[in-house]
Design a protein around this motif. Structure first.
Motif, PDB file in Angstrom:
ATOM      1  N   ASN A 106      46.805  41.398  46.875  1.00 52.97           N
ATOM      2  CA  ASN A 106      46.746  41.614  45.438  1.00 52.97           C
ATOM      3  C   ASN A 106      46.558  40.200  44.674  1.00 52.97           C
ATOM      4  N   HIS A 110      43.719  38.615  42.588  1.00 53.44           N
ATOM      5  CA  HIS A 110      44.088  38.222  41.149  1.00 53.44           C
ATOM      6  C   HIS A 110      43.437  37.098  41.057  1.00 53.44           C
ATOM      7  N   ASP A 120      42.642  40.612  33.010  1.00 50.46           N
ATOM      8  CA  ASP A 120      43.659  41.355  33.536  1.00 50.46           C
ATOM      9  C   ASP A 120      43.346  42.614  33.901  1.00 50.46           C
ATOM     10  N   ALA A 121      42.864  43.389  33.090  1.00 47.37           N
ATOM     11  CA  ALA A 121      42.476  44.791  33.342  1.00 47.37           C
ATOM     12  C   ALA A 121      41.450  44.825  34.310  1.00 47.37           C
ATOM     13  N   ASP A 122      40.494  44.127  34.485  1.00 46.80           N
ATOM     14  CA  ASP A 122      39.347  44.261  35.584  1.00 46.80           C
ATOM     15  C   ASP A 122      39.818  43.796  36.711  1.00 46.80           C
ATOM     16  N   ASP A 124      43.093  44.168  37.487  1.00 52.42           N
ATOM     17  CA  ASP A 124      44.021  45.412  38.227  1.00 52.42           C
ATOM     18  C   ASP A 124      43.131  46.294  38.823  1.00 52.42           C
ATOM     19  N   ARG A 125      41.903  46.636  38.077  1.00 50.39           N
ATOM     20  CA  ARG A 125      41.010  47.715  38.636  1.00 50.39           C
ATOM     21  C   ARG A 125      40.425  47.390  39.916  1.00 50.39           C
ATOM     22  N   LEU A 126      40.104  46.101  40.100  1.00 42.56           N
ATOM     23  CA  LEU A 126      39.779  45.569  41.486  1.00 42.56           C
ATOM     24  C   LEU A 126      40.973  45.849  42.599  1.00 42.56           C
ATOM     25  N   GLU A 127      42.012  45.625  42.214  1.00 44.50           N
ATOM     26  CA  GLU A 127      43.152  45.796  43.227  1.00 44.50           C
ATOM     27  C   GLU A 127      43.293  47.176  43.530  1.00 44.50           C
ATOM     28  N   ARG A 128      43.273  47.823  42.523  1.00 48.44           N
ATOM     29  CA  ARG A 128      43.490  49.503  42.800  1.00 48.44           C
ATOM     30  C   ARG A 128      42.266  50.099  43.839  1.00 48.44           C
ATOM     31  N   GLU A 129      41.094  49.590  43.391  1.00 48.83           N
ATOM     32  CA  GLU A 129      39.924  49.785  44.204  1.00 48.83           C
ATOM     33  C   GLU A 129      40.013  49.767  45.664  1.00 48.83           C
ATOM     34  N   GLU A 131      42.780  49.750  47.494  1.00 48.78           N
ATOM     35  CA  GLU A 131      43.854  50.141  48.105  1.00 48.78           C
ATOM     36  C   GLU A 131      43.585  51.352  49.169  1.00 48.78           C
TER      37      GLU A 131
END
Length: 131
Positions: A106, A110, A120-122, A124-129, A131
């Motif tokens: 992560n 980041h 930061d929102a984009d 965060d979305r990449l980090e969740r994708e 997982e």
């Protein structure tokens, strides 16, 4: 309870390289050439530059010209670098109980996100994708 040796610089680097190899190919290709460097903590100059009082507040940093601001006419000064800071990462790992590989991944994502000028929102979305 038995405690082992905390992961060293090379261990964090291995995790980061494994994480980089697993991110989607288009994203990986776009960051090709950037160096991944693992240091114990950010230095005083970096902390001052970032406006931070404590080295524990910074787990990673992208150094270089963000991709949206690069030009083919630019004269490269030094390679872009993604810095990961071992001790702050380990502290966050201990405090959160997060899986260490996932945490390193992560932080890496980041910093790559900053390379692309993402919000930061984009990121965060990449980090969740992933997982």
């Amino acid at each position: 309870m038995r405690h082992g040796t905390p992961p060293g610089l090379d261990d964090i680097l291995d995790m980061a390289e494994t994480a980089l190899a697993a991110i989607p190919a288009p994203l990986r290709e776009m960051v090709r050439g950037a160096a991944i460097v693992v240091e114990e903590t950010p230095d005083d100059e970096t902390l001052a530059e970032m406006g931070l009082d404590s080295p524990w507040e910074l787990t990673g940093l992208y150094r270089g010209v963000p991709l949206p601001q690069k030009s083919v006419l630019d004269v490269p000064h030094s390679p872009d670098t993604i810095l990961l800071y071992r001790e702050p990462i380990l502290l966050e790992w201990i405090e959160t109980g997060e899986d260490l590989f996932r945490l390193v991944r992560n932080v890496l994502i980041h910093e790559i996100g900053h390379h692309f000028g993402l919000s930061d929102a984009d990121i965060d979305r990449l980090e969740r994708e992933g997982e």
